[in-house]
Design a protein around this motif. Structure first.
Motif, PDB file in Angstrom:
ATOM      1  N   ILE A 299       5.512  16.589  -4.149  1.00  0.00           N
ATOM      2  CA  ILE A 299       4.506  16.721  -5.198  1.00  0.00           C
ATOM      3  C   ILE A 299       4.738  15.669  -6.273  1.00  0.00           C
ATOM      4  CG2 ILE A 299       4.249  19.215  -4.822  1.00  0.00           C
ATOM      5  CD1 ILE A 299       5.888  19.595  -7.443  1.00  0.00           C
ATOM      6  N   THR A 300       3.708  15.447  -7.057  1.00  0.00           N
ATOM      7  CA  THR A 300       3.799  14.526  -8.185  1.00  0.00           C
ATOM      8  C   THR A 300       2.775  14.937  -9.230  1.00  0.00           C
ATOM      9  OG1 THR A 300       3.717  12.189  -8.864  1.00  0.00           O
ATOM     10  CG2 THR A 300       2.133  12.898  -7.202  1.00  0.00           C
ATOM     11  N   PHE A 301       2.946  14.441 -10.429  1.00  0.00           N
ATOM     12  CA  PHE A 301       1.950  14.612 -11.477  1.00  0.00           C
ATOM     13  C   PHE A 301       1.685  13.240 -12.081  1.00  0.00           C
ATOM     14  CE2 PHE A 301       0.947  15.173 -16.035  1.00  0.00           C
ATOM     15  CZ  PHE A 301      -0.283  15.781 -15.884  1.00  0.00           C
ATOM     16  N   SER A 302       0.445  12.783 -11.984  1.00  0.00           N
ATOM     17  CA  SER A 302       0.030  11.459 -12.468  1.00  0.00           C
ATOM     18  C   SER A 302       0.746  10.327 -11.740  1.00  0.00           C
ATOM     19  CB  SER A 302       0.275  11.333 -13.985  1.00  0.00           C
ATOM     20  OG  SER A 302      -0.510  12.264 -14.687  1.00  0.00           O
ATOM     21  N   PHE A 303       1.340  10.617 -10.586  1.00  0.00           N
ATOM     22  CA  PHE A 303       1.988   9.612  -9.745  1.00  0.00           C
ATOM     23  C   PHE A 303       3.070   8.830 -10.496  1.00  0.00           C
ATOM     24  CE2 PHE A 303      -2.031  10.475  -7.698  1.00  0.00           C
ATOM     25  CZ  PHE A 303      -1.669  10.583  -6.369  1.00  0.00           C
ATOM     26  N   VAL A 304       3.805   9.514 -11.351  1.00  0.00           N
ATOM     27  CA  VAL A 304       4.901   8.871 -12.073  1.00  0.00           C
ATOM     28  C   VAL A 304       6.207   9.097 -11.327  1.00  0.00           C
ATOM     29  CG1 VAL A 304       6.197   8.798 -14.217  1.00  0.00           C
ATOM     30  CG2 VAL A 304       3.721   9.105 -14.281  1.00  0.00           C
ATOM     31  N   ASP A 305       6.546  10.352 -11.061  1.00  0.00           N
ATOM     32  CA  ASP A 305       7.754  10.684 -10.310  1.00  0.00           C
ATOM     33  C   ASP A 305       7.372  11.537  -9.107  1.00  0.00           C
ATOM     34  OD1 ASP A 305       9.742   9.479 -12.058  1.00  0.00           O
ATOM     35  OD2 ASP A 305       9.187  11.017 -13.496  1.00  0.00           O
TER      36      ASP A 305
ATOM     37  N   ALA B 279      12.797 -24.944  11.064  1.00  0.00           N
ATOM     38  CA  ALA B 279      13.753 -23.866  11.317  1.00  0.00           C
ATOM     39  C   ALA B 279      13.079 -22.509  11.460  1.00  0.00           C
ATOM     40  CB  ALA B 279      14.785 -23.818  10.194  1.00  0.00           C
ATOM     41  N   GLY B 280      11.849 -22.363  10.974  1.00  0.00           N
ATOM     42  CA  GLY B 280      11.188 -21.063  11.036  1.00  0.00           C
ATOM     43  C   GLY B 280      10.349 -20.811   9.805  1.00  0.00           C
ATOM     44  N   LYS B 281       9.982 -19.576   9.585  1.00  0.00           N
ATOM     45  CA  LYS B 281       9.097 -19.212   8.485  1.00  0.00           C
ATOM     46  C   LYS B 281       9.910 -18.837   7.246  1.00  0.00           C
ATOM     47  CE  LYS B 281       5.283 -17.184   9.410  1.00  0.00           C
ATOM     48  NZ  LYS B 281       4.236 -16.226   9.793  1.00  0.00           N
ATOM     49  N   LEU B 282       9.510 -19.398   6.096  1.00  0.00           N
ATOM     50  CA  LEU B 282      10.172 -19.077   4.833  1.00  0.00           C
ATOM     51  C   LEU B 282       9.352 -18.027   4.091  1.00  0.00           C
ATOM     52  CD1 LEU B 282      11.130 -22.681   3.644  1.00  0.00           C
ATOM     53  CD2 LEU B 282      12.415 -21.114   5.099  1.00  0.00           C
ATOM     54  N   CYS B 283      10.014 -17.320   3.167  1.00  0.00           N
ATOM     55  CA  CYS B 283       9.309 -16.260   2.441  1.00  0.00           C
ATOM     56  C   CYS B 283       9.937 -16.037   1.074  1.00  0.00           C
ATOM     57  CB  CYS B 283       9.335 -14.956   3.246  1.00  0.00           C
ATOM     58  SG  CYS B 283      11.003 -14.230   3.403  1.00  0.00           S
ATOM     59  N   GLN B 284       9.246 -15.241   0.280  1.00  0.00           N
ATOM     60  CA  GLN B 284       9.772 -14.792  -1.001  1.00  0.00           C
ATOM     61  C   GLN B 284       9.371 -13.332  -1.198  1.00  0.00           C
ATOM     62  OE1 GLN B 284       8.044 -16.850  -4.327  1.00  0.00           O
ATOM     63  NE2 GLN B 284       5.934 -16.405  -3.732  1.00  0.00           N
ATOM     64  N   LYS B 285      10.122 -12.638  -2.011  1.00  0.00           N
ATOM     65  CA  LYS B 285       9.794 -11.236  -2.274  1.00  0.00           C
ATOM     66  C   LYS B 285       9.160 -11.141  -3.659  1.00  0.00           C
ATOM     67  CE  LYS B 285      14.449  -9.854  -3.923  1.00  0.00           C
ATOM     68  NZ  LYS B 285      15.229 -11.097  -3.686  1.00  0.00           N
ATOM     69  N   ARG B 286       8.059 -10.376  -3.729  1.00  0.00           N
ATOM     70  CA  ARG B 286       7.342 -10.198  -4.993  1.00  0.00           C
ATOM     71  C   ARG B 286       7.245  -8.712  -5.307  1.00  0.00           C
ATOM     72  NH1 ARG B 286       1.825 -13.282  -4.920  1.00  0.00           N
ATOM     73  NH2 ARG B 286       1.992 -12.706  -7.121  1.00  0.00           N
ATOM     74  N   ARG B 287       7.697  -8.351  -6.485  1.00  0.00           N
ATOM     75  CA  ARG B 287       7.748  -6.945  -6.861  1.00  0.00           C
ATOM     76  C   ARG B 287       6.333  -6.379  -6.992  1.00  0.00           C
ATOM     77  NH1 ARG B 287      11.305  -5.472 -11.986  1.00  0.00           N
ATOM     78  NH2 ARG B 287      12.734  -6.739 -10.714  1.00  0.00           N
ATOM     79  N   VAL B 288       6.170  -5.123  -6.542  1.00  0.00           N
ATOM     80  CA  VAL B 288       4.889  -4.423  -6.547  1.00  0.00           C
ATOM     81  C   VAL B 288       4.968  -3.249  -7.511  1.00  0.00           C
ATOM     82  CG1 VAL B 288       3.277  -3.084  -5.114  1.00  0.00           C
ATOM     83  CG2 VAL B 288       4.405  -5.103  -4.170  1.00  0.00           C
ATOM     84  N   ASP B 289       3.844  -2.930  -8.152  1.00  0.00           N
ATOM     85  CA  ASP B 289       3.770  -1.768  -9.035  1.00  0.00           C
ATOM     86  C   ASP B 289       3.930  -0.505  -8.180  1.00  0.00           C
ATOM     87  OD1 ASP B 289       3.035   0.354 -10.690  1.00  0.00           O
ATOM     88  OD2 ASP B 289       1.619  -0.868 -11.819  1.00  0.00           O
ATOM     89  N   ALA B 290       5.105   0.122  -8.253  1.00  0.00           N
ATOM     90  CA  ALA B 290       5.408   1.276  -7.392  1.00  0.00           C
ATOM     91  C   ALA B 290       4.454   2.440  -7.637  1.00  0.00           C
ATOM     92  CB  ALA B 290       6.856   1.719  -7.616  1.00  0.00           C
ATOM     93  N   GLU B 291       4.068   2.661  -8.894  1.00  0.00           N
ATOM     94  CA  GLU B 291       3.179   3.776  -9.218  1.00  0.00           C
ATOM     95  C   GLU B 291       1.812   3.581  -8.577  1.00  0.00           C
ATOM     96  OE1 GLU B 291       0.962   5.682 -13.127  1.00  0.00           O
ATOM     97  OE2 GLU B 291       2.829   4.574 -13.393  1.00  0.00           O
ATOM     98  N   GLU B 292       1.268   2.374  -8.680  1.00  0.00           N
ATOM     99  CA  GLU B 292      -0.033   2.088  -8.097  1.00  0.00           C
ATOM    100  C   GLU B 292       0.012   2.157  -6.573  1.00  0.00           C
ATOM    101  OE1 GLU B 292      -4.041   1.324  -8.029  1.00  0.00           O
ATOM    102  OE2 GLU B 292      -2.737   1.801  -9.727  1.00  0.00           O
ATOM    103  N   TYR B 293       1.098   1.653  -5.993  1.00  0.00           N
ATOM    104  CA  TYR B 293       1.245   1.683  -4.535  1.00  0.00           C
ATOM    105  C   TYR B 293       1.311   3.134  -4.035  1.00  0.00           C
ATOM    106  CZ  TYR B 293       3.024   0.604   0.130  1.00  0.00           C
ATOM    107  OH  TYR B 293       3.177   0.519   1.491  1.00  0.00           O
ATOM    108  N   THR B 294       2.063   3.967  -4.751  1.00  0.00           N
ATOM    109  CA  THR B 294       2.196   5.378  -4.371  1.00  0.00           C
ATOM    110  C   THR B 294       0.855   6.085  -4.468  1.00  0.00           C
ATOM    111  OG1 THR B 294       4.447   5.357  -5.255  1.00  0.00           O
ATOM    112  CG2 THR B 294       3.468   7.508  -4.804  1.00  0.00           C
ATOM    113  N   ARG B 295       0.093   5.787  -5.520  1.00  0.00           N
ATOM    114  CA  ARG B 295      -1.202   6.426  -5.709  1.00  0.00           C
ATOM    115  C   ARG B 295      -2.151   6.117  -4.533  1.00  0.00           C
ATOM    116  NH1 ARG B 295      -3.598   7.853 -10.537  1.00  0.00           N
ATOM    117  NH2 ARG B 295      -2.050   6.632 -11.682  1.00  0.00           N
ATOM    118  N   LYS B 296      -2.163   4.858  -4.101  1.00  0.00           N
ATOM    119  CA  LYS B 296      -3.058   4.448  -3.021  1.00  0.00           C
ATOM    120  C   LYS B 296      -2.648   5.044  -1.676  1.00  0.00           C
ATOM    121  CE  LYS B 296      -4.534   0.046  -5.057  1.00  0.00           C
ATOM    122  NZ  LYS B 296      -4.527  -1.435  -4.917  1.00  0.00           N
ATOM    123  N   LYS B 297      -1.347   5.226  -1.490  1.00  0.00           N
ATOM    124  CA  LYS B 297      -0.846   5.674  -0.193  1.00  0.00           C
ATOM    125  C   LYS B 297      -0.537   7.172  -0.155  1.00  0.00           C
ATOM    126  CE  LYS B 297      -0.565   1.602   1.868  1.00  0.00           C
ATOM    127  NZ  LYS B 297      -1.254   1.278   3.128  1.00  0.00           N
TER     128      LYS B 297
END
Length: 291
Positions: free
Chosen positions: A133-139, A239-257
């Protein structure tokens, strides 16, 4: 002869003036009578005790509407609903509005403002036991023995969710009344404490080639130490494919999923250290909106 003519003219004018005054007087009286009659039409006689009792019996526990104002009838009184309450209850299909006239309103005295009654604790516990459970998708919380136990971080939530036999258990967003009705329990154990301790020991973490660290995670969402990242492809080389990691808004991601089945892969410490970090995705989107 002229004298008689002037006398006749004066008398005629006086007579015409009297008729005009009488006509005006009658017109004013008629208008006043119409006004009085119009006002009397809107006067609602005081309902009798029997009428009040009949109205109460008919509309008790109902939701009534009078000229756009919505009330809940409780113990023969009208409880006023706010616009937010009306929107929430009508949208969810929990109430059916009944239009009433002034006589019904006169029979039901005004009372306190409406307060929605939440689900009783036993029913609430039975419905939410073993749920996220969650309330307002914070925790995010796990309901166990009628208590809500908070997850200390996203990785711990993902780890717990992955260990369940039924990984399709949805994340439910509760109304405030139901959320507060559950007692607070002990926090869920963290799965990153041990990883964090290992991370503090550089001799235990090897930096690996970037193309090796990016292998299998490019274009996906991942998690590490409680943070969510999107692994974005960069320029390719021999040598292959290069990448970088980009931080995502966890609250928004949780709300959508929240109501869909999803799983975030946990990066190893070697991958997390080896993959460079780019601009956070949510900060870039905010800057584009401001522009």
């Amino acid at each position: 002869m002229k004298v008689y003519f002037y006398i006749w003219l004066i008398l005629s004018l006086q007579t015409h003036s009297l008729y005009a005054q009488k006509a005006d007087s009658k017109e004013i009286q008629t208008e006043n009578a119409e006004d009085t009659e119009s006002e009397d039409d809107y006067v609602i006689p005081e309902p009798t005790a029997a009428e009040k009792k009949a109205v109460c019996k008919k509309y008790e526990k109902s939701y009534i509407v009078y000229y756009g104002t919505v009330y809940h009838v409780n113990s023969c009184t009208r409880e006023l609903l706010s616009s937010d309450q009306v929107y929430k209850l009508t949208k969810s299909g929990k109430i059916k509005l009944k239009e009433v006239d002034a006589a019904v309103i006169a029979s039901l005295p005004g009372g306190a403002n409406y307060r929605e009654v939440g689900m009783d604790p036993k029913t609430l516990c039975k419905r939410l036991e073993g749920q996220y459970i969650t309330f307002s998708f914070v925790d995010v919380y796990w309901v166990e023995s009628c208590k809500k136990r908070p997850f200390p971080d996203w990785s711990s939530y993902e780890s717990h969710r992955g260990k369940l036999k039924n990984a399709k258990v949805p994340l439910k967003s509760l109304e405030l009344d139901d959320f507060l009705a559950l007692e607070n329990g002990d926090p869920m154990p963290s799965v990153i404490d041990e990883e964090f301790r290992e991370l503090l020991r550089p001799d235990n973490v090897d930096i690996i080639p970037l193309d090796e660290a990016c292998h299998g995670v490019v274009g996906t969402y991942v998690t590490y130490l409680g943070q969510i990242y999107f692994i974005e492809a960069m320029k390719q080389n021999g040598a292959g494919k290069l990448c970088q990691k980009r931080r995502v808004d966890a609250e928004e991601y949780t709300r959508k999923k929240a109501n869909s089945k999803f799983h975030l892969k946990e990066l190893s410490s070697s991958q997390a250290i080896s993959i460079p970090e780019g601009d956070p995705m949510y900060e870039k989107s905010k800057r584009s909106k401001k522009g």
